[in-house]
Motif scaffolding. Structure first.
Motif, PDB file in Angstrom:
ATOM      1  N   ILE A   6       0.861  -1.181   0.000  1.00 41.18           N
ATOM      2  CA  ILE A   6       0.000   0.000   0.000  1.00 41.18           C
ATOM      3  C   ILE A   6       0.895   1.228   0.000  1.00 41.18           C
ATOM      4  O   ILE A   6       1.738   1.403   0.889  1.00 41.18           O
ATOM      5  CB  ILE A   6      -0.937  -0.005   1.218  1.00 41.18           C
ATOM      6  CG1 ILE A   6      -1.853  -1.232   1.181  1.00 41.18           C
ATOM      7  CG2 ILE A   6      -1.775   1.269   1.257  1.00 41.18           C
ATOM      8  CD1 ILE A   6      -2.687  -1.418   2.428  1.00 41.18           C
ATOM      9  N   LYS A   9      -2.887   5.856   1.764  1.00 48.64           N
ATOM     10  CA  LYS A   9      -4.283   5.717   2.178  1.00 48.64           C
ATOM     11  C   LYS A   9      -4.932   7.090   2.188  1.00 48.64           C
ATOM     12  O   LYS A   9      -4.310   8.075   2.567  1.00 48.64           O
ATOM     13  CB  LYS A   9      -4.374   5.089   3.569  1.00 48.64           C
ATOM     14  CG  LYS A   9      -3.868   3.667   3.644  1.00 48.64           C
ATOM     15  CD  LYS A   9      -4.011   3.122   5.062  1.00 48.64           C
ATOM     16  CE  LYS A   9      -3.479   1.708   5.171  1.00 48.64           C
ATOM     17  NZ  LYS A   9      -3.579   1.183   6.561  1.00 48.64           N
ATOM     18  N   ASP A  10      -6.194   7.117   1.776  1.00 52.64           N
ATOM     19  CA  ASP A  10      -6.949   8.373   1.771  1.00 52.64           C
ATOM     20  C   ASP A  10      -7.387   8.707   3.192  1.00 52.64           C
ATOM     21  O   ASP A  10      -7.825   7.834   3.941  1.00 52.64           O
ATOM     22  CB  ASP A  10      -8.168   8.225   0.853  1.00 52.64           C
ATOM     23  CG  ASP A  10      -8.942   9.521   0.722  1.00 52.64           C
ATOM     24  OD1 ASP A  10      -8.371  10.496   0.212  1.00 52.64           O
ATOM     25  OD2 ASP A  10     -10.117   9.535   1.130  1.00 52.64           O
ATOM     26  N   LYS A  14     -11.879   5.076   2.826  1.00 51.96           N
ATOM     27  CA  LYS A  14     -11.059   3.872   2.943  1.00 51.96           C
ATOM     28  C   LYS A  14     -10.256   3.603   1.672  1.00 51.96           C
ATOM     29  O   LYS A  14      -9.607   2.555   1.561  1.00 51.96           O
ATOM     30  CB  LYS A  14     -11.947   2.677   3.272  1.00 51.96           C
ATOM     31  CG  LYS A  14     -12.669   2.807   4.613  1.00 51.96           C
ATOM     32  CD  LYS A  14     -13.655   1.672   4.821  1.00 51.96           C
ATOM     33  CE  LYS A  14     -14.447   1.881   6.120  1.00 51.96           C
ATOM     34  NZ  LYS A  14     -15.495   0.845   6.300  1.00 51.96           N
ATOM     35  N   ARG A  16      -7.451   3.411  -1.107  1.00 50.59           N
ATOM     36  CA  ARG A  16      -6.010   3.224  -0.949  1.00 50.59           C
ATOM     37  C   ARG A  16      -5.349   3.018  -2.303  1.00 50.59           C
ATOM     38  O   ARG A  16      -5.948   2.466  -3.229  1.00 50.59           O
ATOM     39  CB  ARG A  16      -5.728   2.050  -0.011  1.00 50.59           C
ATOM     40  CG  ARG A  16      -6.284   0.726  -0.468  1.00 50.59           C
ATOM     41  CD  ARG A  16      -6.785  -0.134   0.664  1.00 50.59           C
ATOM     42  NE  ARG A  16      -6.590  -1.552   0.324  1.00 50.59           N
ATOM     43  CZ  ARG A  16      -6.127  -2.451   1.158  1.00 50.59           C
ATOM     44  NH1 ARG A  16      -5.820  -2.124   2.391  1.00 50.59           N
ATOM     45  NH2 ARG A  16      -5.956  -3.705   0.759  1.00 50.59           N
ATOM     46  N   GLU A 238      -5.731  -5.670   5.983  1.00 54.34           N
ATOM     47  CA  GLU A 238      -5.239  -4.419   5.393  1.00 54.34           C
ATOM     48  C   GLU A 238      -4.112  -4.672   4.416  1.00 54.34           C
ATOM     49  O   GLU A 238      -3.986  -3.996   3.398  1.00 54.34           O
ATOM     50  CB  GLU A 238      -4.746  -3.491   6.516  1.00 54.34           C
ATOM     51  CG  GLU A 238      -5.824  -2.691   7.201  1.00 54.34           C
ATOM     52  CD  GLU A 238      -6.164  -1.418   6.437  1.00 54.34           C
ATOM     53  OE1 GLU A 238      -5.245  -0.797   5.866  1.00 54.34           O
ATOM     54  OE2 GLU A 238      -7.342  -1.055   6.391  1.00 54.34           O
ATOM     55  N   GLY A 260     -12.454   0.723   0.076  1.00 58.13           N
ATOM     56  CA  GLY A 260     -11.176   0.049   0.264  1.00 58.13           C
ATOM     57  C   GLY A 260     -10.889  -1.111  -0.658  1.00 58.13           C
ATOM     58  O   GLY A 260      -9.985  -1.915  -0.394  1.00 58.13           O
TER      59      GLY A 260
END
Length: 369
Positions: A6, A9-10, A14, A16, A238, A260
């Motif tokens: 990743i 992340k915003d 959620k 990404r 995640e 997400g």
């Protein structure tokens, strides 16, 4: 052979920004995967997909097993060589196709008996056989064999499908051995939060490299799909890719990213093309309609794809009415490009911390019908 990271992340959703690496290159996420059911994205050559920036396509295990046969594809050197595609491939397991053949199949814990939609011949697929097929095909990402419950269905029916999906996932993982291919698990549970939670917990114990949300876009209202998404996405790890199966309308891509999701696929861009419909910044237009007979503007004046730079709505409508194959090619090219470009713009927006503003601006123009 497989790595996911990743990158950002915003802060307000959620969403990404990520990056997947496989033996066949990089996949920037969130990503839309055009569907190449029969080892081809309908009417489009690989070179055209490269031009658009497509980094991964999806092919179908069920269809390729029936025709031309997974043994033939393996003999050709695998799916990449067989179809001359040098970038990434994901193969679904055929679970959805089995679901859609409700009148032609019988499901048991052992596997699925079904009659071919091509010639009526009888076949039996088990999780072990599906893994053998997917390993013969040689995609970079393979999906576990699962049971997709219909919509609507009772809690008991969905619960049975969840139990069977978990059982089959264990069997898939036990026999999957190809080191240059990763295997993703699929979360089921229909529209029941308790079952989605149960399915996620059971599959997370198996520690797959990635997870998909299946059993959506099977007839349920969009709002119910969004609720399932909101309930299920937070249950997934995640640090691993999240894949929403069979979803690809622009509004659904944006909602999925907001929740997400990293990966999407759908047949919708080429299917719409076959019905004479094109995406535009303002929504979908049906170019075959008479109103476009003397419209010499591009399909989408704000699009910079090769089709919009060179051809008018009037010309493409003429091709449709004349039943010329070029019409399907031009519309397919534009529609796939539209979604690929949308995902590129979404990634830029997440990178800049502007995803919600981008979403608001997009829907300020785009009309959902």
């Amino acid at each position: 052979m497989f790595k996911f990271e990743i990158l950002r992340k915003d802060n307000q959703s959620k969403a990404r920004l990520g990056r997947i690496e496989t033996a066949h290159g990089v996949i920037n996420t969130p990503v839309f995967m055009p569907v190449g059911t029969q080892a081809t994205v309908k009417t489009l050559a690989p070179e055209e997909l490269y031009e658009m920036g497509v980094e991964i396509i999806l092919s179908n295990t069920y269809h390729l097993y029936l025709r031309p046969g997974d043994d033939l594809v393996e003999e050709a050197g695998g799916l990449h060589r067989f179809m001359n595609w040098k970038r990434n491939i994901l193969t679904d397991s055929g679970g959805f196709q089995v679901f859609s053949l409700s009148k032609l199949r019988k499901i048991s814990d052992e596997g699925v008996y079904f009659n071919s939609h091509i010639d009526g011949s009888t076949h039996f697929l088990t999780p072990e056989r599906v893994m053998e097929i997917e390993q013969h095909l040689g995609a970079d990402i393979a999906m576990c064999f699962d049971e997709c419950a219909p919509y609507p269905c009772t809690f008991a029916e969905a619960e049975k499908a969840v139990a069977r999906t978990t059982m089959w996932a264990k069997r898939c993982k036990a026999v999957h051995s190809r080191e240059d291919q990763v295997l993703f698990g699929i979360i089921q549970g229909s529209v029941y939060p308790e079952l989605r939670h149960r399915s996620a917990c059971e599959l997370l114990e198996l520690d797959f490299p990635g997870y998909a949300i299946g059993g959506v876009s099977v007839g349920e209202p969009k709002q119910e799909m969004y609720e399932v998404l909101a309930q299920t996405s937070p249950l997934l790890p995640e640090e691993k890719p999240r894949y929403l199966m069979g979803v690809g309308e622009p509004e659904d891509l944006i909602e999925g990213v907001r929740q997400g999701i990293d990966m999407f696929d759908c047949v919708v861009p080429t299917r719409l093309a076959r019905h004479g419909t094109a995406y535009t910044r303002n929504g979908k237009i049906t170019v075959r309609n008479a109103v476009f007979a003397r419209d010499f503007t591009p399909l989408d004046p704000d699009c910079d794809c090769a089709v919009c730079r060179s051809y008018s709505r009037a010309y493409i409508r003429h091709l449709i009415k004349a039943e010329e194959i070029l019409a399907l090619r031009l519309l397919s090219y534009h529609n796939v490009y539209f979604l690929v470009k949308l995902m590129e713009n979404i990634r830029d927006a997440v990178r800049q911390g502007e995803f919600l503003r981008f979403s608001h601006n997009f829907f300020g123009h785009y009309s959902v019908k």
